[in-house]
Design a protein around this motif. Structure first.
Motif, mmCIF file in Angstrom:
data_model
loop_
_atom_site.group_PDB
_atom_site.id
_atom_site.type_symbol
_atom_site.label_atom_id
_atom_site.label_comp_id
_atom_site.label_asym_id
_atom_site.label_seq_id
_atom_site.Cartn_x
_atom_site.Cartn_y
_atom_site.Cartn_z
ATOM 1 N N GLY A 12 0.857 -0.962 -0.112
ATOM 2 C CA GLY A 12 0.197 -0.043 0.007
ATOM 3 C C GLY A 12 1.188 1.378 0.011
ATOM 4 N N CYS A 13 0.608 1.989 -0.548
ATOM 5 C CA CYS A 13 1.195 3.839 -0.654
ATOM 6 C C CYS A 13 0.980 4.134 1.234
ATOM 7 C CB CYS A 13 0.030 4.216 -1.435
ATOM 8 S SG CYS A 13 0.769 6.641 -1.534
ATOM 9 N N ASP A 14 1.892 4.421 1.193
ATOM 10 C CA ASP A 14 2.263 5.341 2.632
ATOM 11 C C ASP A 14 1.471 6.615 3.142
ATOM 12 O OD1 ASP A 14 2.789 3.228 4.028
ATOM 13 O OD2 ASP A 14 4.792 3.338 3.196
ATOM 14 N N GLY A 15 1.557 7.025 0.797
ATOM 15 C CA GLY A 15 0.986 8.989 1.797
ATOM 16 C C GLY A 15 -0.288 8.880 1.297
ATOM 17 N N CYS A 16 -0.488 8.448 0.402
ATOM 18 C CA CYS A 16 -2.517 8.713 0.249
ATOM 19 C C CYS A 16 -3.394 7.171 0.491
ATOM 20 C CB CYS A 16 -2.827 8.449 -0.806
ATOM 21 S SG CYS A 16 -2.252 7.285 -2.357
ATOM 22 N N GLY A 17 -2.278 6.187 0.979
ATOM 23 C CA GLY A 17 -3.100 4.420 2.022
ATOM 24 C C GLY A 17 -3.234 4.111 1.135
ATOM 25 N N VAL A 18 -3.897 3.844 -0.592
ATOM 26 C CA VAL A 18 -4.087 3.133 -1.328
ATOM 27 C C VAL A 18 -3.597 1.608 -1.417
ATOM 28 C CG1 VAL A 18 -2.551 4.084 -3.372
ATOM 29 C CG2 VAL A 18 -5.179 3.498 -3.964
ATOM 30 N N PHE A 19 -4.435 0.874 -1.281
ATOM 31 C CA PHE A 19 -4.305 -0.371 -1.501
ATOM 32 C C PHE A 19 -4.909 -1.135 -2.599
ATOM 33 C CE2 PHE A 19 -1.758 -3.794 0.518
ATOM 34 C CZ PHE A 19 -2.910 -4.918 0.798
ATOM 35 N N PRO A 20 -4.039 -2.450 -3.672
ATOM 36 C CA PRO A 20 -2.510 -2.372 -3.545
ATOM 37 C C PRO A 20 -2.525 -0.977 -4.448
ATOM 38 C CG PRO A 20 -4.334 -4.076 -4.756
ATOM 39 C CD PRO A 20 -4.947 -3.100 -4.119
ATOM 40 N N ILE A 21 -1.091 -1.021 -4.470
ATOM 41 C CA ILE A 21 -0.394 0.626 -5.343
ATOM 42 C C ILE A 21 -0.440 -0.253 -6.611
ATOM 43 C CG2 ILE A 21 1.830 1.953 -6.165
ATOM 44 C CD1 ILE A 21 2.693 1.866 -2.755
ATOM 45 N N VAL A 22 -0.724 0.365 -7.849
ATOM 46 C CA VAL A 22 -1.516 0.186 -9.358
ATOM 47 C C VAL A 22 -0.360 1.336 -9.779
ATOM 48 C CG1 VAL A 22 -2.602 -0.055 -11.059
ATOM 49 C CG2 VAL A 22 -3.021 -0.563 -8.562
ATOM 50 N N GLY A 23 -0.160 0.711 -11.079
ATOM 51 C CA GLY A 23 1.348 1.402 -11.388
ATOM 52 C C GLY A 23 2.530 1.311 -11.226
ATOM 53 N N GLN A 24 3.003 2.589 -10.912
ATOM 54 C CA GLN A 24 4.592 2.483 -10.017
ATOM 55 C C GLN A 24 4.473 2.942 -8.885
ATOM 56 O OE1 GLN A 24 6.199 6.548 -11.573
ATOM 57 N NE2 GLN A 24 6.836 5.683 -13.379
ATOM 58 N N LEU A 84 5.441 4.662 -1.705
ATOM 59 C CA LEU A 84 4.769 5.389 -2.676
ATOM 60 C C LEU A 84 3.727 5.117 -3.649
ATOM 61 C CD1 LEU A 84 6.358 8.872 -1.991
ATOM 62 C CD2 LEU A 84 4.228 7.796 -0.356
ATOM 63 N N CYS A 85 2.485 5.582 -4.361
ATOM 64 C CA CYS A 85 2.237 5.271 -5.316
ATOM 65 C C CYS A 85 3.095 6.522 -6.177
ATOM 66 C CB CYS A 85 1.132 5.135 -5.767
ATOM 67 S SG CYS A 85 0.152 6.645 -5.100
ATOM 68 N N GLY A 86 2.952 6.015 -7.733
ATOM 69 C CA GLY A 86 3.368 7.485 -8.712
ATOM 70 C C GLY A 86 2.485 8.704 -8.364
ATOM 71 N N ASP A 87 1.668 8.339 -8.050
ATOM 72 C CA ASP A 87 0.957 9.837 -7.807
ATOM 73 C C ASP A 87 1.817 10.651 -6.751
ATOM 74 O OD1 ASP A 87 -1.000 9.260 -9.523
ATOM 75 O OD2 ASP A 87 -2.253 9.163 -8.889
ATOM 76 N N CYS A 88 1.874 9.607 -5.435
ATOM 77 C CA CYS A 88 2.161 11.046 -4.076
ATOM 78 C C CYS A 88 3.389 10.825 -5.312
ATOM 79 C CB CYS A 88 2.093 10.345 -2.978
ATOM 80 S SG CYS A 88 0.456 9.470 -2.885
ATOM 81 N N TYR A 89 4.477 9.974 -5.981
ATOM 82 C CA TYR A 89 6.105 10.298 -5.812
ATOM 83 C C TYR A 89 6.216 11.984 -6.341
ATOM 84 C CZ TYR A 89 10.781 10.143 -7.580
ATOM 85 O OH TYR A 89 12.064 10.431 -7.876
ATOM 86 N N ASP A 90 5.368 11.831 -7.610
ATOM 87 C CA ASP A 90 4.860 13.438 -8.621
ATOM 88 C C ASP A 90 4.930 14.296 -7.536
ATOM 89 O OD1 ASP A 90 5.797 11.121 -10.709
ATOM 90 O OD2 ASP A 90 3.841 11.300 -11.031
ATOM 91 N N CYS A 91 3.718 13.773 -6.387
ATOM 92 C CA CYS A 91 3.920 15.304 -5.630
ATOM 93 C C CYS A 91 4.614 15.122 -4.999
ATOM 94 C CB CYS A 91 2.176 14.623 -4.667
ATOM 95 S SG CYS A 91 0.584 14.693 -6.297
ATOM 96 N N GLY A 92 5.478 14.624 -4.800
ATOM 97 C CA GLY A 92 6.426 15.314 -3.621
ATOM 98 C C GLY A 92 6.267 15.030 -2.138
ATOM 99 N N VAL A 93 5.107 13.701 -1.631
ATOM 100 C CA VAL A 93 5.225 13.134 -0.627
ATOM 101 C C VAL A 93 6.468 13.345 0.178
ATOM 102 C CG1 VAL A 93 3.553 12.000 0.536
ATOM 103 C CG2 VAL A 93 2.498 12.266 -0.967
ATOM 104 N N HIS A 94 6.703 12.564 -0.469
ATOM 105 C CA HIS A 94 8.718 12.320 0.155
ATOM 106 C C HIS A 94 9.614 12.919 0.410
ATOM 107 C CE1 HIS A 94 9.329 12.529 -4.592
ATOM 108 N NE2 HIS A 94 10.208 12.083 -3.914
ATOM 109 N N LYS A 95 9.210 14.106 -0.400
ATOM 110 C CA LYS A 95 10.123 15.690 -0.270
ATOM 111 C C LYS A 95 9.511 16.796 0.356
ATOM 112 C CE LYS A 95 12.914 14.007 -3.738
ATOM 113 N NZ LYS A 95 14.416 14.256 -4.097
ATOM 114 N N ARG A 96 8.890 16.592 1.547
ATOM 115 C CA ARG A 96 8.320 17.484 2.469
ATOM 116 C C ARG A 96 9.173 17.870 3.344
ATOM 117 N NH1 ARG A 96 2.808 14.434 3.720
ATOM 118 N NH2 ARG A 96 2.084 15.192 1.899
#
Length: 143
Positions: free
Chosen positions: A22-34, A49-61
């Motif tokens: 699952g994504c630790d950014g938005c909580g979606v389960f399972p991660i689909v795509g990247q 992280l899912c691709g969307d959360c990565y693209d939004c920079g959740v990991h770089k706050r």
């Protein structure tokens, strides 16, 4: 692992599903795509992280520790790596049953696993080793 229905993502046929992650950014389960995984987080569960959360920079706050779904302590200076999309049993099952929803496939696998764990003797014999035929049944057949 159980997922909340509202967090189950609908998938398109051409999108890869990272089963069990699952994504630790938005909580979606399972991660689909990247799927992006932290290469530096020390927790065994990791930080994904899912691709969307990565693209939004959740990991770089900047200046913040990002707390994951399991209280992981991800930091903005950690290195994220794009995970390979590996063909697994679930992917084969999904290809064989393309019209069965992911949630139902997961339920079927869970039921199969619990049935396998709960079935005592694998060869169908009962405790006496006589293929579940009791002596009383044999006597009735002889009468």
């Amino acid at each position: 692992i159980r997922a909340k229905r509202e967090n189950l993502r609908k998938t398109k046929e051409d999108q890869y599903v990272h089963f069990g992650v699952g994504c630790d950014g938005c909580g979606v389960f399972p991660i689909v795509g990247q799927r992006w995984k932290c290469d530096d987080c020390s927790e065994e569960i990791g930080f994904d992280l899912c691709g969307d959360c990565y693209d939004c920079g959740v990991h770089k706050r900047e200046g913040k520790v990002t707390v994951g779904r399991f209280n992981q302590q991800h930091r903005p200076d950690h290195n994220m790596i794009l995970m390979e999309q590996v063909n697994t049993f679930f992917h084969q099952l999904q290809r064989v049953h393309p019209n069965v929803p992911l949630s139902q496939l997961l339920s079927m696998v869970e039921m199969a696993q619990s049935g396998a764990e709960g079935s005592g003797d694998e060869d169908g014999d009962d405790e006496d080793g006589d293929n579940n035929i009791d002596e009383e049944e044999e006597e009735e057949e002889d009468s």
